[in-house]
Design an enzyme around this catalytic site. Structure first.
Site, mmCIF file in Angstrom:
data_model
loop_
_atom_site.group_PDB
_atom_site.id
_atom_site.type_symbol
_atom_site.label_atom_id
_atom_site.label_comp_id
_atom_site.label_asym_id
_atom_site.label_seq_id
_atom_site.Cartn_x
_atom_site.Cartn_y
_atom_site.Cartn_z
ATOM 1 C CG ASP A 35 -1.877 -0.836 1.464
ATOM 2 O OD1 ASP A 35 -1.813 -1.662 0.369
ATOM 3 O OD2 ASP A 35 -2.926 -0.712 2.063
ATOM 4 C CG HIS A 59 1.605 -8.579 0.461
ATOM 5 N ND1 HIS A 59 0.729 -9.527 0.575
ATOM 6 C CD2 HIS A 59 1.897 -7.893 1.521
ATOM 7 C CE1 HIS A 59 0.128 -9.224 1.859
ATOM 8 N NE2 HIS A 59 0.632 -8.047 2.358
ATOM 9 C CB SER A 87 8.908 1.665 4.264
ATOM 10 O OG SER A 87 7.623 2.056 4.539
#
Length: 259
Positions: free
Chosen positions: A86, A142, A226
């Site tokens: 996301d 992911h 991040s």
């Protein structure tokens, strides 16, 4: 003022001592009363969290939360390449010879990012996507494709903030930051998932040592800050979706393999 305080809790500071103090605070039970104000300020969807908000023991425990099963599903089209996170897809495009990657007006080479020219070479004529995750985002990553893990390695010893201040005052941000690179052998060539940690704390957590990579599967998270950069070896096989400067969610289609 509140925004700067909350950002410092998850992106830390430019000083190792203050970063260590912030880490100690946000990972302790003392920070638990800040979870609801943090979630409210960033409009975090609490119903998506794996557990009720009161179950989290610290601010960092909440920040690194998993989601309810089914909250993120990968595009089921076998040809689809999906977003690993996301976040905001800041930029994307073909990787040309001697290219410099512009990150908030600073330039970085492919070799600096991968650590040496041999590791960078497979991606010199490929394609890339750069994602930035803000404090409001879900911070797990992911797999964007299915395949077999070729190798995973860490680079860098210190981290600096992935924000305007850090980029302004620290040259070669990505070549200095602690980062973990996962390279996947897919049906259409090599794919690299570059996870860049934020600031003074090695904050990237890998879930396990499995070599099997399944598109859409969770394989780790960031504890602080991040940025994620995807690199594809074979740009001729990839038809990108034009999503630059837009919000994407884990599992959203960002490209398509051309059979």
């Amino acid at each position: 003022m509140k925004k700067q305080i909350f950002k410092s809790f998850v992106e830390l500071t430019s000083h190792p001592v203050s970063s260590a103090m912030l880490k100690q605070f946000t990972t302790s039970r003392i920070s638990k009363p800040l979870i609801r104000p943090f979630a409210s300020f960033y409009d975090i969807q609490l119903h998506e969290a794996e557990y009720p908000v009161y179950s989290y023991k610290s601010l960092n425990d909440f920040f690194t939360r998993s989601l309810q099963p089914g909250s993120r599903t990968a595009d089921s089209d076998p040809a689809a390449v999906v977003s690993p996170v996301d976040g905001v897809l800041s930029c994307a495009g073909p990787v040309s010879e001697q290219q410099k990657f512009i990150v908030k007006e600073q330039a970085y080479s492919l070799t600096e990012l991968f650590g040496d020219s041999a590791s960078a070479q497979p991606y010199e004529n490929g394609y890339y996507y750069l994602f930035y995750l803000s404090p409001r985002h879900y911070h797990h990553f992911h797999y964007p494709v299915s395949g077999r893990l070729l190798k995973r390695y860490a680079l860098g010893t210190a981290s600096y903030p992935v924000n305007d201040l850090g980029i302004k005052y620290k040259e070669e941000l990505f070549s200095s930051n602690y980062r973990i690179i996962s390279e996947i052998d897919s049906s259409f060539g090599r794919v690299a998932v570059v996870k860049v940690g934020a600031l003074n704390v090695n904050s990237i957590r890998i879930l396990d040592s499995s070599k099997d990579c399944v598109k859409g599967e969770d394989f780790g998270h960031f504890a602080f800050g991040s940025t994620v950069i995807l690199f594809f070896e074979n740009k001729k096989a990839l038809l990108p979706v034009n999503l630059s400067f837009t919000e994407v969610r884990t599992g959203d289609k960002i490209g398509e393999w051309q059979f």
